[in-house]
Design a protein around this motif. Sequence first.
Motif, PDB file in Angstrom:
ATOM      1  N   LYS A 211      11.589  69.882  68.953  1.00 51.80           N
ATOM      2  CA  LYS A 211      12.447  70.799  68.015  1.00 51.80           C
ATOM      3  C   LYS A 211      11.944  72.150  67.881  1.00 51.80           C
ATOM      4  CE  LYS A 211       9.862  68.470  64.192  1.00 51.80           C
ATOM      5  NZ  LYS A 211      10.117  67.548  63.072  1.00 51.80           N
ATOM      6  N   GLU A 212      12.744  73.021  67.643  1.00 51.08           N
ATOM      7  CA  GLU A 212      12.512  74.457  67.458  1.00 51.08           C
ATOM      8  C   GLU A 212      11.808  74.828  68.379  1.00 51.08           C
ATOM      9  OE1 GLU A 212      10.659  74.926  63.626  1.00 51.08           O
ATOM     10  OE2 GLU A 212      12.739  74.223  62.543  1.00 51.08           O
ATOM     11  N   GLU A 213      12.168  74.419  69.780  1.00 51.56           N
ATOM     12  CA  GLU A 213      11.580  75.087  71.040  1.00 51.56           C
ATOM     13  C   GLU A 213      10.001  74.609  71.127  1.00 51.56           C
ATOM     14  OE1 GLU A 213      12.289  79.348  71.577  1.00 51.56           O
ATOM     15  OE2 GLU A 213      14.387  79.026  71.431  1.00 51.56           O
TER      16      GLU A 213
ATOM     17  N   GLY B 219      11.801  78.964  76.278  1.00 52.00           N
ATOM     18  CA  GLY B 219      11.857  77.685  75.650  1.00 52.00           C
ATOM     19  C   GLY B 219      12.872  76.752  75.904  1.00 52.00           C
ATOM     20  N   ILE B 220      13.367  76.558  77.276  1.00 54.49           N
ATOM     21  CA  ILE B 220      14.211  75.717  77.850  1.00 54.49           C
ATOM     22  C   ILE B 220      13.521  74.541  78.326  1.00 54.49           C
ATOM     23  CG2 ILE B 220      16.008  75.287  79.773  1.00 54.49           C
ATOM     24  CD1 ILE B 220      16.167  78.375  79.900  1.00 54.49           C
ATOM     25  N   ARG B 221      14.122  73.346  77.790  1.00 52.08           N
ATOM     26  CA  ARG B 221      13.395  72.036  78.124  1.00 52.08           C
ATOM     27  C   ARG B 221      13.656  71.553  79.546  1.00 52.08           C
ATOM     28  NH1 ARG B 221      13.844  66.480  74.284  1.00 52.08           N
ATOM     29  NH2 ARG B 221      12.391  65.318  75.778  1.00 52.08           N
ATOM     30  N   ASP B 222      14.831  71.669  80.294  1.00 52.32           N
ATOM     31  CA  ASP B 222      15.119  71.135  81.396  1.00 52.32           C
ATOM     32  C   ASP B 222      15.218  72.213  82.531  1.00 52.32           C
ATOM     33  OD1 ASP B 222      15.361  68.548  80.128  1.00 52.32           O
ATOM     34  OD2 ASP B 222      17.251  68.921  79.645  1.00 52.32           O
ATOM     35  N   TRP B 223      13.991  72.508  82.902  1.00 52.10           N
ATOM     36  CA  TRP B 223      13.716  73.554  83.941  1.00 52.10           C
ATOM     37  C   TRP B 223      14.598  73.463  85.198  1.00 52.10           C
ATOM     38  CZ3 TRP B 223      11.897  72.842  88.641  1.00 52.10           C
ATOM     39  CH2 TRP B 223      10.893  71.298  88.760  1.00 52.10           C
ATOM     40  N   LYS B 224      14.753  72.028  85.560  1.00 49.27           N
ATOM     41  CA  LYS B 224      15.250  71.820  86.888  1.00 49.27           C
ATOM     42  C   LYS B 224      16.941  72.100  86.816  1.00 49.27           C
ATOM     43  CE  LYS B 224      13.757  67.614  87.085  1.00 49.27           C
ATOM     44  NZ  LYS B 224      13.455  66.109  87.514  1.00 49.27           N
ATOM     45  N   ASP B 225      17.444  72.100  85.594  1.00 54.57           N
ATOM     46  CA  ASP B 225      18.703  72.762  85.613  1.00 54.57           C
ATOM     47  C   ASP B 225      18.985  74.217  86.260  1.00 54.57           C
ATOM     48  OD1 ASP B 225      19.715  70.393  84.361  1.00 54.57           O
ATOM     49  OD2 ASP B 225      19.511  71.000  82.409  1.00 54.57           O
ATOM     50  N   LEU B 226      17.918  74.999  86.136  1.00 52.06           N
ATOM     51  CA  LEU B 226      17.981  76.388  86.565  1.00 52.06           C
ATOM     52  C   LEU B 226      17.833  76.514  88.127  1.00 52.06           C
ATOM     53  CD1 LEU B 226      15.636  77.742  83.728  1.00 52.06           C
ATOM     54  CD2 LEU B 226      17.890  77.551  83.821  1.00 52.06           C
ATOM     55  N   VAL B 227      17.571  75.293  88.750  1.00 52.40           N
ATOM     56  CA  VAL B 227      17.421  75.686  90.221  1.00 52.40           C
ATOM     57  C   VAL B 227      18.723  75.082  90.973  1.00 52.40           C
ATOM     58  CG1 VAL B 227      16.220  74.403  92.191  1.00 52.40           C
ATOM     59  CG2 VAL B 227      14.960  74.745  89.961  1.00 52.40           C
TER      60      VAL B 227
END
Length: 341
Positions: free
Chosen positions: A103-105, A283-291
């Motif tokens: 929560k809150e990054e 503060g992005i939780r799901d880094w794999k969405d950026l690949v």
Amino acid sequence: MGSVKDIEVIEEPSSGSVGQAVFTFSDRYSVFDWGEMPEHIDDKGEALALMGAYTFERLERNGVKTHYLGLEEDGEIKNLENLETPSNKMHVKLVNVLEPEFKEESYDYSDYQNPPNDNYLVPLEIIYRNRIPIGSSARGRYSPADLGLEMNDWPNEAVSLNEPLLEASTKLEEQDRYVSDEEAGNMSGLSIRKIYEKAAKVNEIITERAEEIGMQHDDGKAEFLYIGGNIAVGDVAGTFDEDRFTFQGMQVSKEVLRQGYKKRQPEWVDEVKEAKEKAKKEGIRDWKDLVNTEPQTLGFEPLVSEMYRAGANKYVGRELFDVRKLSEIMDELKDTLEDSS
């Protein structure tokens, strides 16, 4: 359970007692925290289970508590010495998992200050380093001088440390991150000194075994459980996925797969690195969405399978796999990786 192990719960843990589960070590593998890769490594699961069992049994003989109960064969739970054929099923004690809320990054670890259970997973991984091999993340975070070494730059070879380096990393976050000793203690609600003492003993025992069989133990990680006032070793330790070993100047571990991707699909490796850095910064939780790209098969997975099997035979001191000598396999792997350059 994760990208490379499956878990079957036999008995759920309660707030006052541990449960029981079976780890099934699969032939899947993961590199760079990606999760399941497109190709499998035959017999890798059995090799890792055997190595993990050997390490746990050796730890127990040296007074280090673990969650290990034995390997399964024909419906029976057995010690390694009584096993007749390789097994990929390990019975373990099961504890509660206190998932920190995102929560809150950031992650909230307040449950660990006053735990609702007397048995739970410690939310840390402890990394121990005896050497700094090529490919180690420590090279990007420390200079040689930081670690008491008399050199200006990291050489193109493994470097031995005067004393093992212990570091704490998060365990239950989407992207693992290193944390200070103070933060590690606050997160877990436990004495980081006592956890480090346990990790140092794990490292010592694995290093001792490596030296006995002509290998060097470069680095590895350990995970821990809190059970009724005691800290026990959890997950698995002393395998080619958790630890890095060197044999005849070449790493015998999952590192050969990492190096394979760096040489054969460097654009994907770079994109993964950039995505992780961006996610951490923003503060992005799901880094794999950026690949945007997907990893491809390497083409030498059968050779890696031989490495796992021959290495496991050597580590446990039994010829449980019918496979070539490790020295012959590593020579061929070295040529394969050099051809990729």
